[in-house]
Design an enzyme around this catalytic site. Structure first.
Site: not given
Ligand code: NAD
Length: 267
Positions: A66, A165
């Site tokens: 992706v 993250y």
């Protein structure tokens, strides 16, 4: 989940495992045709597609990274060629590459941002293009299209040792809200689901021993680790017309992790 998504076409990224797998399955159970995107686990994705087809549903497994624009283009092209169009995108694919700041390489900083945030940008862009090309089909759904961004409680809760993250998930929050604002007049709904601690491969170390699980449970007032189905059922509902007036919001599915449980006995 009955009939909530009958006639709709969904694409779930990172759906060969964990939360994406559970959402793909639940959306198929609710009547949607599902494109199961995978990155490397071909067998798991093909098996899920086969399970759905055996149960009388429609599913296809499609490989793509992706974070690569040409692969996202091919993914959407194949999915739309197969099912005719797209009604629901679940942008779920995500990774962690954890390290304290001093030990975090630029490559690992970039990789997490490119997959978690860049991947959602590329997929959302392609999904909105298809929603607008096709336009509204009220017999299928009141909305012209739906996007669910899988975020995390770390879109708000800081997370030492995981700054790449946490930055990616914080970024998802503002990307999701800004996009929701941009496309709401087309009746395209954009929302996020922010899981707390769900039992999957990404956080195996946090629940796989009873010592680790006890430590984790101190952060979860509701007293249990989340399961994939907890997230999957909510995703089906959020994508359905039952949630038609909901856009630009984040649904926390976390057993109360966002309630700052450390403060309970410190008033
Ligand atoms: P997981 O590791 O099982 O799932 C992640 C999936 O993303 C895998 O299937 C993986 O192959 C896929 N993926 C990784 N890189 C990819 C790429 N470049 N292109 C396409 N697919 C790729 O873990 P999970 O817990 O199911 O994670 C799913 C999402 O949920 C992630 O975005 C994660 O950040 C989020 N999340 C999970 C938890 C949790 O407690 N498990 C909590 C908060 C948020």
């Amino acid at each position: 989940m009955g009939e909530l998504l009958v006639g709709q076409k969904a694409l779930v990224t990172g759906a060969s495992s964990g939360i994406g797998y559970g959402i793909a399955r639940a959306m198929a159970d609710a009547g949607a045709a599902v494109a199961i995107n995978y990155h490397s686990e071909r067998d798991e994705a093909e098996e899920l597609a086969e399970t759905i087809r055996t149960a009388g549903g429609e599913a296809i497994a499609l490989k793509a990274d992706v974070s690569k624009e040409e692969e996202v283009e091919r993914l959407f092209g194949q999915s739309i060629a197969n099912f005719g169009t797209l009604d629901i995108l679940v942008a779920n694919a995500g990774i962690q590459k954890d390290a304290p700041l001093a030990e975090m390489s630029l490559a690992d900083w970039r990789k997490v941002l490119e997959v978690n945030l860049g991947g959602q940008f590329l997929c959302a862009k392609r999904a909105v293009a298809e929603f607008l090309r096709r336009g509204s089909v009220p017999e299928v759904s009141r909305a012209t299209g739906k996007i669910i961004c899988i975020s995390s409680v770390h879109d708000v809760i800081p997370w030492a040792g995981h700054i790449n993250y946490a930055a990616s998930k914080g970024g998802i929050q503002m990307m999701m809200k800004s996009l929701a604002q941009e496309v709401a007049h087309h009746r395209i709904r954009v929302n996020a689901i922010a899981p707390g601690a769900i039992r999957t491969a990404i956080n195996r170390a946090a629940w796989s021993t009873s010592k680790a699980e006890q430590k984790l449970l101190k952060l979860i007032p509701y007293g249990r680790v989340g399961e994939v189905e907890d997230v999957a059922k909510a995703a089906v509902w959020l994508a359905s017309d039952e949630a038609d007036y909901i856009t630009g919001t984040t649904l926390y599915i976390d057993g109360g992790m966002m309630l700052y449980p450390g403060f309970r006995d410190n008033g």
